[in-house]
Design an enzyme around this catalytic site. Structure first.
Site, PDB file in Angstrom:
ATOM      1  N   GLY A  29       0.813  -1.207   0.000  1.00  0.00           N
ATOM      2  CA  GLY A  29       0.000   0.000   0.000  1.00  0.00           C
ATOM      3  C   GLY A  29       0.851   1.264   0.000  1.00  0.00           C
ATOM      4  N   SER A  30       0.415   2.270   0.739  1.00  0.00           N
ATOM      5  CA  SER A  30       1.037   3.599   0.677  1.00  0.00           C
ATOM      6  C   SER A  30       2.454   3.666   1.222  1.00  0.00           C
ATOM      7  CB  SER A  30       0.157   4.617   1.405  1.00  0.00           C
ATOM      8  OG  SER A  30      -1.073   4.779   0.736  1.00  0.00           O
ATOM      9  N   THR A  31       2.876   2.687   2.019  1.00  0.00           N
ATOM     10  CA  THR A  31       4.268   2.706   2.484  1.00  0.00           C
ATOM     11  C   THR A  31       5.229   2.602   1.304  1.00  0.00           C
ATOM     12  OG1 THR A  31       4.169   0.311   2.862  1.00  0.00           O
ATOM     13  CG2 THR A  31       3.743   1.741   4.750  1.00  0.00           C
TER      14      THR A  31
END
Length: 664
Positions: free
Chosen positions: A319-321
């Site tokens: 995801g956004s990491t």
């Protein structure tokens, strides 16, 4: 000559022939035994007279980085039987009685099945081990029974003083003390040592024979390994994971703590765990009942999954990491600058397909790159990935170690699941840019991100730093190794600044530690649905952080598997990171930042403006301001709604830790 005389002569001839015949038969039989079967009978005689007792080498100790014992070998006993001695009765009845006595006694004392013991004591083999790992009191009972053909040898068995501590990392051994999983398997050759033997010659009663030479081959104990695991940090990490599981009711949770400068793994934990001293029995009673109803093949699959270290051997969508890597590539390739402006309209067209920002209905509008990372604005990262281009993007994924393995000293490390360049196309590249459509291992992500805290130097992660002999002398050292430079020192520093901003003012504020400069990023990604080929409602929620950001010494990654209720990484994983980071920084005696200390000392702080932000971002921003939140739990669990009202209002001075109410 009379008839009687002739008859006597014939009788003598017949008797003589019979005598010579018997002698011939005996000669043939003797020749058969001495010449044809001589070697076989000689071997059997030696076998019956030889007492060859194995002497097991002591398995090496597994230490933590400070020399504390994590796995040791303790004295126990092995019960051996010599079937030829058990079956050596003078009559069939006596032999049967010997077998029955030995079988009954051993099965009763050892708690084994009668048929199993009987098959072992009657085996066509010189020596058979009935059971190993027997305690002294049990061995004494057998010794007192004086059973014929039964011998007791001193042995060792593996013991883990802390039970379930670092279970999936340390790993397990077989009944023969051979590494089965984890570090026990990876370093089995070093830990095992070389077994010895004690050979002597005795009669059937066990008395030594006057001939024959006694031989004693000393066992060579295995080397001990000194790991990079810090027992205290591991304890903090496991405690935090337990807390995360309680608050999220997740299917599982896992965490890694790494030193960015060396690649040393300070802690590695996951849930559910198991007791290393009884590795085939789940700790959960319901799982125990479930296991008992399984077939043998199903049990094997279950055990392998329970022992599996998912932080190294399994992949997940980050995801956004993952946006930290996309940002670093864009900065390194001069495609963007930290203060460049980008516009989010809520959606973006890629090759005729519309990709949406997670914040539907209220686009982010104009924002800098730094703000875009803090906002996790998908359209911005679609633009960046598109400008970078698939060839350059994939080259950098190789540089970050995503296309291969990290080389960590652990068995079964897997590789990332990455679309081929041809299969990805423009849309695939765009989604990978914001962390969807790519699955990597947790160890790959934390290793790559840690390079930013190490001036762009990618370290090879390691779990063992040296080998020691039985006297504690170091026999081999495994030095930390720089793999390659991922980005320039300047770019690495810019990413660190962005990460610090995301904690201070963005959505990762729940990872903030009072008095320290912390940088991080949260992520929430839906899990793939193998049945539909799309995505399910289940998520991986995660948070990665480093501190102190002027010279990072600790990197922490926490991943929560399918949390129930609120799913956002800022709510599920962020607090776990904060707990681990807070305890670890203080334990390592890392000095707090003076400016951060001054901020922490302030009794009242200003409430940030979170109206217009998604509730997940608002929670993170409040955490960064050392404030808590309150909102409708059902509403938060159902959707990442936009905050339309807050109380107290933005700008209000309140006590640290005060609660801010958020309304949909």
């Amino acid at each position: 000559m009379t008839a009687t005389s002739n008859k006597s002569k014939r009788s003598l001839v017949i008797i003589l022939c019979l005598v010579f015949g018997c002698i011939a038969v005996l000669a043939l039989r003797l020749g058969w035994i001495q010449i044809v079967k001589g070697s076989e009978y000689s071997d059997k005689a030696v076998e019956q007279q030889t007492r060859d007792t194995p002497i097991e080498a002591e398995r090496g100790v597994i230490y933590d980085t400070n020399g504390k014992e994590l796995a040791v070998s303790v004295t126990c006993y092995s019960i051996w039987v010599r079937p030829t001695d058990v079956k050596s009765g003078e009559t069939e009845k006596e032999t049967a009685e010997n077998i029955e006595t030995v079988t009954n006694s051993l099965s009763e004392i050892l708690g084994m099945e009668y048929e199993e013991v009987k098959s072992l004591v009657t085996k066509e083999q010189s020596v058979v081990r009935i059971k190993k790992g027997v305690d002294k009191d049990v061995a004494d009972q057998i010794r007192e029974a004086g059973l014929k053909g039964v011998e007791i040898a001193e042995d060792t068995k593996r013991n883990y003083p802390l039970g379930a501590f670092a279970a999936q990392t340390l790993g397990t051994v077989t009944d023969d003390n051979t590494g089965l999983s984890g570090l026990e398997l990876q370093y089995n050759t070093y830990l095992s040592g070389v077994a010895g033997r004690w050979i002597n010659y005795t009669d059937t009663s066990g008395n030594r024979l006057s001939y024959g030479e006694e031989k004693y081959y000393q066992a060579e104990d295995g080397y001990s390994i000194v790991t990079t695991i810090d027992q205290v940090v591991q304890h903090y990490t496991e405690k935090a994971i337990e807390q995360v599981m309680e608050t999220t009711s997740a299917d599982g949770a896992m965490a890694i703590v790494m030193d960015p400068e060396t690649g040393d793994i300070l802690a590695m934990a996951q849930s559910p765990e198991f007791d290393l001293n009884d590795p085939r029995t789940p700790l959960d009673e319901e799982e125990q009942e479930k296991l008992e109803s399984m077939s043998d093949s199903e049990k094997t699959t279950y055990w392998n999954q329970m022992w599996r270290n998912s932080l190294i051997c399994d992949v997940y969508e980050p995801g956004s990491t993952f946006k930290l890597l996309t940002t670093a590539i864009a900065l390194e390739e001069d495609i963007a600058e930290v203060d460049d402006n980008f516009t989010c309209t809520g959606e973006i067209d890629v090759a005729g397909q519309t990709l949406h920002c997670w914040r539907t209905g209220r686009p982010h509008g104009t924002q800098t790159l730094k703000q875009a990372v803090g906002n996790s604005c998908n359209p911005v990262f679609v633009q960046l990935a598109t400008k970078i281009g698939i060839d350059t993007f994939y080259d950098y994924l190789g540089t970050f170690g995503i296309t291969g393995t990290t080389g960590i000293d652990f068995p079964g490390e897997t590789t990332a699941l990455l679309q081929s360049k041809d299969a990805a196309g423009p849309v695939g590249l765009a989604t990978i840019g914001f962390g969807q459509g790519v699955a990597l291992t947790p160890i790959q992500l934390i290793t790559a991100v840690s390079s930013f805290g190490n001036d762009g130097k990618l370290m090879q992660p390691r779990l063992v730093k040296e080998l020691q002999d039985a006297d504690g002398n170091t026999v081999e050292t495994f030095d930390s190794e720089v793999v390659r430079q991922t980005v320039s020192e300047e770019t690495a520093q810019e990413i660190c600044d962005i990460m610090e901003y995301v904690v201070a003012e963005g959505g990762a504020g729940t990872a903030k530690v009072e008095g320290f400069r912390v940088g991080g990023k949260t992520g929430t990604a839906n899990k793939p649905d193998p049945n539909t080929g799309g995505y399910s409602d289940e998520t991986y929620s995660s948070c990665i952080a480093m501190a102190p950001m002027d010279d990072p010494k600790v990197a922490v990654l926490v991943i929560v598997d399918n949390p129930k209720g609120v799913k956002y990484g800022s709510v599920t994983a962020g607090p776990g990171v904060q707990q681990i980071m807070s305890d670890t920084l203080r334990y390592l005696n890392i000095s707090p930042d003076e400016e951060s200390q001054k901020e922490a000392a302030e009794e009242k702080i200003e409430v940030p403006d979170v109206v217009g932000e998604s509730v997940s971002e608002a929670i993170g921003m409040l955490g960064g301001a050392s404030l808590s939140y309150d909102a409708d739990a059902d509403a938060v669990a159902q959707s990442d709604f936009i905050v339309t009202k807050q109380y107290p209002a933005a700008g209000t001075k309140v006590k640290k830790g005060s609660k801010v109410y958020l309304y949909e």
